[in-house]
Design an enzyme around this catalytic site. Structure first.
Site, short mmCIF file in Angstrom:
data_model
loop_
_atom_site.label_atom_id
_atom_site.label_comp_id
_atom_site.label_asym_id
_atom_site.label_seq_id
_atom_site.Cartn_x
_atom_site.Cartn_y
_atom_site.Cartn_z
N ASN A 107 1.14 -18.52 -5.92
CA ASN A 107 0.97 -18.39 -7.37
C ASN A 107 0.70 -19.77 -7.96
O ASN A 107 1.09 -20.79 -7.40
CB ASN A 107 2.23 -17.79 -8.01
CG ASN A 107 2.05 -17.53 -9.51
OD1 ASN A 107 1.03 -17.00 -9.93
ND2 ASN A 107 3.04 -17.91 -10.31
N HIS A 109 1.27 -21.77 -11.69
CA HIS A 109 2.01 -21.64 -12.95
C HIS A 109 1.74 -22.86 -13.81
O HIS A 109 1.85 -24.00 -13.34
CB HIS A 109 3.52 -21.53 -12.67
CG HIS A 109 4.33 -21.38 -13.91
ND1 HIS A 109 4.34 -20.22 -14.65
CD2 HIS A 109 5.11 -22.26 -14.57
CE1 HIS A 109 5.13 -20.39 -15.71
NE2 HIS A 109 5.60 -21.63 -15.68
N SER A 136 1.62 -26.11 -11.41
CA SER A 136 2.26 -26.09 -10.11
C SER A 136 1.75 -24.91 -9.28
O SER A 136 1.72 -23.79 -9.77
CB SER A 136 3.78 -25.93 -10.24
OG SER A 136 4.34 -26.88 -11.13
N ASP A 145 8.80 -17.60 -10.91
CA ASP A 145 8.27 -18.97 -10.90
C ASP A 145 9.23 -19.94 -10.21
O ASP A 145 9.27 -21.12 -10.52
CB ASP A 145 7.97 -19.45 -12.33
CG ASP A 145 6.93 -18.57 -13.02
OD1 ASP A 145 6.01 -18.10 -12.35
OD2 ASP A 145 7.06 -18.34 -14.24
#
Length: 213
Positions: A107, A109, A136, A145
């Site tokens: 992911n 973020h 990030s 997250d």
């Protein structure tokens, strides 16, 4: 060639960066499919334009988050993904989904994690008068997250910046670092081990790989 599947909810600018990197052979993998929880997500158009299978799955068709994610897993697994990349995917994933793709779920973020998990990060940065912001890339775990950080990019925040200014500055960095991390993964250089991100056989620090070194 490793198989990549991308999940989106919106415009898909990070998806486009990954499509471009695959075309330029900066990522030694094949982007097999793109899935969105929004049928009108512009990112699906980007996928179709690039000749990539594009699928929309609506939560309203399912009785629960778990049922939605079970169907999503089945459809993703039809493409035998080596890595699943979240690029602006705005649904919280069920624990079963995260467990199924553990160690191969990435992911991005828009903050310097662990600062500002969740939504509205640019607004929070401006409201708090921060002079530094960033983005990030991290492995996904059950903590929102909260998975181990792989790579961060920092941007300055200037007096008088609008949310749009900050967003554009962060996105420019995202489009550089996300394809890079995907390439590390498909090249076998990157893994999640013992709750940490490892690159080239060594554990990364909590802030991830130090790009300036």
């Amino acid at each position: 060639m490793k198989n990549i599947v991308v999940l989106i909810s919106g415009n898909g600018s990070n998806l486009q960066a990954i499509i471009d990197a695959c075309k330029q052979q900066k990522i030694n993998g094949t982007l097999r499919a793109v899935f969105s929880n929004k049928a009108d997500a512009y990112g699906l158009e980007r996928a179709r334009d690039a000749g990539i299978a594009a699928h929309a799955l609506s939560a309203s068709q399912f009785a629960s988050r778990e049922a939605f994610d079970r169907e999503l897993v089945q459809e993703i697994d039809a493409y035998a993904p080596d890595v699943v990349v979240l690029a602006g995917y705005m649904r919280i994933l069920s624990p079963a989904f995260v467990a199924h793709y553990a160690g191969r779920l990435l992911n991005i973020h828009p903050s310097l994690l662990p600062k500002y998990p969740g939504l509205n990060t640019h607004r929070q940065v401006l409201d708090n008068g921060d002079e530094e912001h960033g983005t990030s890339v991290h492995f996904v775990t059950d903590e929102l997250d909260g998975g181990p950080v792989i790579l961060q990019a920092k941007v300055p925040v200037f007096a008088g910046d609008s949310e749009e200014d900050v967003t554009a500055r962060v996105q420019a960095q995202e489009h550089a670092i996300y394809p890079l991390v995907v390439s590390w993964f498909v090249d076998g250089r990157l893994e999640m081990r013992d709750g940490a991100a490892w690159l080239d056989g060594a554990p990364l620090p909590p802030q991830g790989h130090a790009a300036e070194e």
